[in-house]
Design a protein around this motif. Structure first.
Motif: not given
Lengths: 457, 624
Positions: A290-311
C-alpha cells in the motif's frame, strides 16, 4: 466586480500542508462546475445529487486525473454560503489543491476574493451582524502586512507587465473604437488581419504569464515534492536533513517508511511541500505494498520529484523503476551516500533528470548544490528579472479568463464576425487586465481614442 | 425695478434649444401646465453648429427619444436633406443613422409643434432669476423685465447662452451663438441657490457661399438609398435631395495656420474654458498631429432655401483673415467667400455630479438641468436629457415615481449615469465606446427597449403603441418560424452557399442554423423559404441580428443582470459614510459628496473600489 450570480471557487482550508484540504465551489453553477471536473466511480453527477450527500471519485483536469476525492454536495440555502456548493476533500498538499482549484477555474468558476464565502454567507442571511462586521474589516483591509519586501518587488514587476499588456490591448480596443465612433474621419485603421495577429500574440503572452503560477506557488505556497527511491537509498535521512527534524523514522531496515510523510521546508527561495514515500520495490507485505502504491500516486501528482539513489551500490532494476516514475515531471537525481566509496555510475542518469546532484545526507554535505539544483529546475532564477510571476489564484483566474476571451475574439475574426462584437470581446479582456491593475476599461479606451487619433468635427 | 406677477405654471423650461423643446413637450404631454421661456422665438430649435442630426451613438439617442415619444426624430424626418447609415460594415451594434437637416425648416417645424402643444405656452423672455421658497424648493422665475411667474419646477436648458462669450481671433465679446444675445442674468441667481458652475468652450467653423466652391474639384458624397427614417412613426421615408462633398487640407493650409497660431485666442491663453477633445479646432489638429498630411472637410448644405454651406472639420477661433487665407489654400476653395465667420464660444455650465438620475439637483428640490448646461455637447445628447428632465419634473409634481433608464436600456441612461457618477471635465459627447452594452443598445431595437416603458409612463401615444405591438408580434412570430423552418438541400441552395463562400449542406437544416453563418442573411435564404411571410427590410435585419449575435447578446444580457442587481440596491439618502467601518477614507469622502442613489451608481464613482462596494453592501444589509 462583486457579484453573487457568479460561481466562485477557492481553497477553503488554511495554506500549508494538512491531512486533508478542501476546495470549495459556491454559486448558482457550483454543481455544474463540479460535474465538469469530478468523475464518480459509477458516473453520478453532483448536479443530480441531493444536498448533504458525499460522492467518492476523482477530480480531473481535462483527461488528467489529479486526485482521489470525496465530493460533498450542498444545496442552497442549506450550505455555509447559502448557495449551491460543492466541496472536494482532497489529499492535503497545497500544490495538489491548487491543481484542483485550477481545474475548477478552467471549468467556469471565478476565483473567490478574500472573505468571499463569508460575505456571501452574510448576504444570504447565514451569519449574524457581529460576524459580518469582522468580514467587512477583512475585505476592507489591503494585503496582510506579512508580505515580504521581496514578494512586493516581484508583484511590482508583474503589475508592470500587466500594465504593459493592458496598454497594448487598449491600443487595439482604441483603434476599434475610433474607427467605429468616427467612421468618416480618414484614420489609419488597423486591418482585421492586424487586429487578429495582435490579439493572438497577446493571448499567447498572457497564457505564458499564467503558467508562471506554478513558480509563484513555489515561492509562496510550496511545490508538492515527492522524495522517491528504492528502499534504504536514504530518502528519510534526506527528508530529515531538509526539515531539520526527525520527522521521518530512519532505520536500517528496508521498508521502514510505509506511509507518506509530509513536511513543508524552505530551501533557498523555494518552498517545498515534501512527501517522503515508501521505498519502491516489489514486496509481498500487503501493508508495505500500500505504501509503495501511495508513493507512486504521490510521484504522479508531484510538481517536483527528488529521486534518491544509493551511491554506494550499483544501479539496480529498482533504480530503473525510479527513473521511469520520474519521467515527465521536474525531477532531480540525488546520488546519496557520497561519504561511502562510490560504486554507482552517474552516467546512467544523464539526460533522464533535470539536474544530478551528489550529496551525503548523513554528513549533511551537498545541500547547497541541491538548493541550486532546485532553484534551477523550478526556474526560480528567471523570476528575479523578467516579467514577474503570477502569485494568486485571483491573478491566475483573471489571466486564464482573459486568454479565453482573447482566443474567442481571434476565433470570431476568423469566421468573419463583425468588428462590433470583436470590440466587445476586446473590452471584456481589457476589463480583466485592468481589474488586476485597478482601472476601468471604457474610460481607458476613450482616453486612447483622443490621445492617438485626430478626430472631430 | 418693479416686479409684477404674470402668471402661474407648474413647470418652467428655460431655453428653447433641443433640450428645452423635449423637456417642455414631455412635461406638457404628461399633463403639467408648462411654459417654455426663450431669449428669442426665432431661435427655437436652432442648430448653431452642424446642420445635421444623428451620427455614431447620437443616431441611437434620436431613436431612443423617438421610441419614448419624443419629438426630435419626427422633426428630423420632416426636414431631411440627405441620409446615411454609418458603419454599415462594422456590425449592427454600431449602425448609426445621420441626416443632413434643413435648419430653417427644422426651426419652423419645431416651433410649430410647440405652438400647437396643449398645456404649453411659449414665451419670449430672458429668465434672470430662479427663486426658491423658505424650504429651498423652487417657487418661481423672474424675467429681465421684472415679470414674476410662480412655478413649482424649473428646468434649465441654457445651452451655450449662460454668460456666453465669443472669440474670433483678437475679437471677443459677450454673445450667444449665431449672433444671438447671451443670457447674462441667471448665473448669479443659480450660484446663490447652490449650483456650482464652471466654464466650458466649444467652436464652430465658417459658413461659406455655395457658388464660391468649385465642386468639380471635390469628392461627392451622395445620400444612401433606401433611406431609413429616424422615427418609428414615419411611414414614407424621406428622400435624399442634396449631396455633401469632401475636401482636404494640405501642407499649405497647415503652414498658414502655423504661421498665424499666435493670433489664436486658444493658444494665447485668452480662453479659460475647457474645450472638447473630440471637437478640436483645425489649429488644434494641426498642432497636435503635426505628421498628418491632410485633414478632411465635409461640405454640407445648410438648407434648401439657402446657399450657406457648413464646413465640418474646420472649426476655428483664428481671425477671419487667417481663416479666409487658409481656406483658400484648399483645392476647390480657391475663391471661397465666407458668409459667417468661425468662432469659439465659452459659457457657464453646471457640475453634473450635483444631479440625480432624474436630472434634478440633489439639494435644490424642483430645479433640473438638461443639455449643454449639464456639461454635454450635441443636439441629441441635449434632447435626450431634456426628455428625462421634463418627464421627471411632471411626474414629481404628480406624486409619481422617478422615471430613469439604466445603462443597459439606453444610451440616454448611459449618458446620464456617466454625468452623475463620473462627472465631466470637458463637454461630454456620446460615443458607442462609452456603452459597455452596445450590442444591446442598437439603433434597430430602440423601440423594443423603450416603447413599452414610454407607454406606461404616458408619453407614447396609443397610435405609436399599437404600431409597436404589431411590429413586436411580427418579429416574435418570425423568430419562432425561422427556428422551426427546415431548409432542404438542393442544387440551387448549394450553389448559392458556395457563391457566398460557405459550405454546402447534404442534410436538411433549420433555417436559424443556416442564418448563424456570418456569410448568409435572411435575404439570401428567401428563395429557399417558400413559407416566409412578407417582411419589412427592418424586420428581416432584426431577425438576422437576433440569430447572428445571439451568443454576444446573451453575454451582454448576463452582464446587464449583474448590473441590475447592484442598481436595485438603493442607498438611503441620509447614510453616514464616515461611520462605516472598513470603508476607505477616500471612498467615504467621495460617497459623502456624491450621495449615490444606488449601489450601482456608487460602484461607478472613481475612487470607490470593489472592496468599498462590498463593505457598503454589507452595511446596507445590516440596515435592512
Amino acid at each position: 466586480m462583486l457579484d453573487t450570480e457568479q460561481t466562485v471557487a477557492a481553497i477553503a482550508t488554511p495554506a500549508g500542508t494538512g491531512g486533508i484540504g478542501v476546495v470549495r465551489i459556491s454559486g448558482p453553477d457550483a454543481l455544474t462546475v463540479a460535474d465538469r471536473v469530478f468523475r464518480h466511480k459509477n458516473g453520478k453527477k453532483p448536479s443530480q445529487t441531493p444536498g448533504y450527500t458525499a460522492l467518492y471519485g476523482h477530480v480531473y483536469d481535462g483527461d488528467q486525473p489529479l486526485d482521489e476525492v470525496i465530493c460533498l454536495v450542498f444545496r442552497g440555502p442549506a450550505s455555509f454560503t447559502g448557495e449551491d456548493t460543492a466541496e472536494f476533500s482532497c489529499h492535503g498538499g497545497s500544490y495538489l489543491l491548487s491543481r484542483v482549484l485550477r481545474a475548477c477555474l478552467k471549468a467556469g468558476a471565478k476565483p473567490a476574493g478574500p472573505g468571499e464565502f463569508t460575505r456571501r454567507a452574510f448576504l444570504n442571511g447565514k451569519l449574524d451582524l457581529v460576524q459580518a462586521e469582522a468580514v467587512a474589516a477583512l475585505i476592507g483591509a489591503r494585503g496582510d502586512g506579512a508580505a515580504k519586501a521581496a514578494l512586493e518587488n516581484r508583484e511590482g514587476r508583474l503589475s508592470r507587465t500587466l500594465q504593459a499588456e493592458a496598454e497594448k490591448l487598449t491600443e487595439v480596443a482604441g483603434a476599434l473604437a475610433a474607427s467605429v465612433d468616427f467612421p468618416e474621419e480618414d484614420l489609419a485603421e488597423l486591418s482585421p488581419a492586424e487586429i487578429r495577429e495582435r490579439l493572438a500574440a497577446q493571448a499567447e503572452r498572457l497564457s505564458r504569464l499564467a503558467e508562471t503560477f506554478d513558480q509563484g506557488k513555489a515561492l509562496t505556497e510550496g511545490v508538492s515534492t515527492a522524495i522517491i527511491g528504492r528502499p534504504n537509498a536514504g530518502k528519510s535521512t534526506l527528508m530529515n536533513l531538509l526539515s531539520g527534524s526527525n520527522r521521518s523514522i530512519v532505520t536500517e531496515i528496508a521498508g521502514t517508511t510505509r506511509d507518506v510523510v509530509e513536511q513543508t521546508v524552505r530551501l533557498g527561495d523555494a518552498l517545498l511541500n515534501l512527501a517522503d514515500t515508501a521505498g519502491l520495490r516489489r514486496t509481498a507485505d500487503p501493508v508495505e505494498r500500500l505504501g509503495v502504491d501511495a508513493a507512486k500516486d504521490r510521484a504522479a501528482t508531484a510538481g517536483l520529484i527528488l529521486a534518491v539513489f544509493d551511491g554506494s551500490r550499483p544501479f539496480s532494476e529498482e533504480d530503473e523503476e525510479v527513473c521511469r516514475i520520474a519521467r515527465g515531471t521536474h525531477a532531480i537525481a540525488i546520488v546519496n551516500k557520497a561519504d561511502l566509496p562510490a560504486s554507482f555510475d552517474r552516467s546512467v542518469l544523464e539526460g533522464r533528470f533535470d539536474r544530478i546532484v551528489s550529496l551525503s545526507a548523513k554528513e549533511e554535505r551537498g545541500l547547497e548544490e541541491l538548493q541550486e539544483a532546485v532553484a534551477q529546475t523550478l526556474s526560480l532564477h528567471q523570476l528575479e528579472g523578467g516579467e514577474g510571476i503570477v502569485f494568486s489564484a485571483r491573478q491566475y483566474g483573471a489571466l486564464v479568463g482573459g486568454v479565453e476571451v482573447l482566443r474567442e475574439a481571434v476565433a470570431a475574426l476568423d469566421c468573419g464576425v463583425t468588428l462590433d462584437a470583436v470590440s466587445i470581446l476586446c473590452e471584456e479582456a481589457l476589463n480583466v487586465l485592468l481589474e488586476l491593475t485597478g482601472k476601468r476599461a471604457s474610460a481607458a479606451i476613450v482616453e486612447e481614442v483622443f490621445r492617438n487619433f485626430c478626430v472631430g468635427k | 425695478m418693479t416686479e409684477y406677477h404674470m402668471g402661474e405654471f407648474e413647470v418652467a423650461v428655460v431655453g428653447g434649444g433641443h433640450a428645452g423643446i423635449e423637456a417642455a413637450l414631455a412635461a406638457a404631454r404628461l399633463g403639467a401646465n408648462t411654459a417654455l421661456f426663450t431669449l428669442t422665438l426665432d431661435g427655437i430649435a436652432n442648430m448653431p453648429c452642424n446642420p445635421a442630426i444623428g451620427g455614431t451613438a447620437k443616431g441611437q439617442l434620436v431613436r431612443e427619444i423617438d421610441a419614448l415619444g419624443g419629438q426630435m426624430g419626427i422633426a428630423a424626418d420632416k426636414t431631411t436633406l440627405q441620409s446615411r447609415m454609418l458603419n454599415r460594415g462594422k456590425g449592427p451594434a454600431v449602425h448609426s443613422l445621420r441626416v443632413q437637416s434643413d435648419r430653417a425648416e427644422y426651426r419652423r417645424v419645431m416651433k410649430e409643434t410647440l405652438e400647437h402643444q396643449e398645456n404649453l405656452r411659449v414665451i419670449q423672455a430672458e429668465i434672470t432669476e430662479v427663486r426658491a421658497d423658505e424650504t429651498g424648493a423652487i417657487c418661481g422665475v423672474v424675467t429681465r423685465l421684472g415679470a414674476y411667474y410662480a412655478v413649482k419646477a424649473c428646468i434649465i436648458c441654457a445651452g451655450t447662452f449662460l454668460n456666453g462669450k465669443i472669440f474670433a481671433g483678437e475679437g471677443c465679446y459677450s454673445a450667444g451663438p449665431d449672433g444671438m444675445l447671451a443670457a447674462t442674468g441667471l448665473t448669479e441667481s443659480l450660484k446663490s441657490l447652490g449650483v456650482s458652475l464652471r466654464r466650458f468652450k466649444t467652436g464652430t467653423p465658417a459658413r461659406v457661399h455655395r457658388r464660391s466652391i468649385d465642386f468639380s474639384r471635390l469628392e461627392r458624397q451622395p445620400g444612401e438609398e433606401p433611406v431609413t427614417p429616424f422615427s418609428y412613426l414615419t411611414e414614407t421615408p424621406p428622400q435624399n435631395i442634396c449631396d455633401c462633398y469632401i475636401a482636404y487640407t494640405n501642407e499649405k493650409t497647415h503652414q498658414v495656420i502655423r504661421d498665424n497660431i499666435h493670433r489664436s485666442p486658444l493658444f494665447s491663453g485668452q480662453i479659460e474654458g475647457i474645450g472638447p477633445r473630440y471637437c478640436p479646432s483645425i489649429e488644434d489638429k494641426v498642432v497636435r498631429f503635426p505628421h498628418k498630411e491632410r485633414h478632411q472637410i465635409f461640405v454640407e448644405p445648410c438648407g434648401e432655401s439657402t446657399e450657406e454651406m457648413y464646413l465640418q472639420g474646420m472649426s476655428s477661433s483664428l481671425p477671419e483673415d487667417v481663416v479666409l487665407q487658409f481656406l483658400r489654400t484648399i483645392e476647390g476653395f480657391e475663391n471661397i467667400q465666407i458668409m459667417r465667420n468661425a468662432y469659439a464660444i465659452e459659457y457657464d455650465c453646471c457640475d453634473p455630479l450635483q444631479l440625480t438620475a432624474t436630472l434634478e439637483f440633489k439639494d435644490i428640490p424642483g430645479l433640473y438641468g438638461a443639455g449643454q448646461f449639464n456639461g454635454t455637447s450635441g443636439y441629441e445628447e441635449a434632447a435626450g436629457q431634456g426628455l428625462i428632465a421634463g418627464v421627471n419634473a411632471a411626474r414629481k409634481l404628480q406624486g409619481k415615481s422617478p422615471f430613469t433608464l439604466e445603462r443597459d436600456e439606453a444610451y440616454i441612461g448611459t449618458l446620464i449615469d456617466d454625468l452623475i457618477t463620473k462627472g465631466c471635465n470637458e463637454p461630454y459627447r456620446m460615443m458607442t465606446s462609452r456603452s459597455e452594452f452596445r450590442l444591446l443598445l442598437r439603433h434597430d431595437n430602440a423601440d423594443f427597449r423603450l416603447t413599452e416603458k414610454g407607454y406606461e409612463m404616458g408619453l407614447v401615444t396609443e397610435e405609436r403603441y399599437r404600431r409597436f405591438r404589431a411590429k413586436k408580434e411580427a418579429f416574435e412570430a418570425e423568430r419562432k418560424r425561422v427556428g422551426e423552418t427546415v431548409i432542404r438541400p438542393s442544387e440551387a441552395l448549394n450553389r448559392m452557399l458556395e457563391e457566398k463562400g460557405t459550405s454546402p449542406i447534404s442534410l436538411p437544416v433549420r433555417e436559424r442554423e443556416l442564418l448563424k453563418r456570418p456569410q448568409l442573411c435572411m435575404a439570401d435564404l428567401a428563395p429557399f423559404d417558400p413559407g416566409r411571410p412578407v417582411l419589412s427590410r427592418e424586420l428581416e435585419e432584426q431577425i438576422d441580428i437576433d440569430v447572428k449575435y445571439e451568443g454576444y447578446i446573451t453575454r451582454q444580457e448576463a452582464a446587464a443582470r449583474q448590473l441590475r442587481r447592484l442598481s436595485d440596491m438603493e442607498i438611503p439618502a441620509d447614510l453616514d459614510y464616515r461611520q462605516i467601518s472598513g470603508l476607505r477614507l477616500e471612498a467615504a469622502e467621495k460617497l459623502s459628496k456624491l450621495r449615490p442613489a444606488t449601489i450601482g451608481q456608487a460602484s461607478r464613482i472613481s475612487g470607490v473600489s470593489p472592496a468599498d462596494v462590498s463593505v457598503l453592501i454589507i452595511r446596507l444589509n445590516q440596515l435592512r
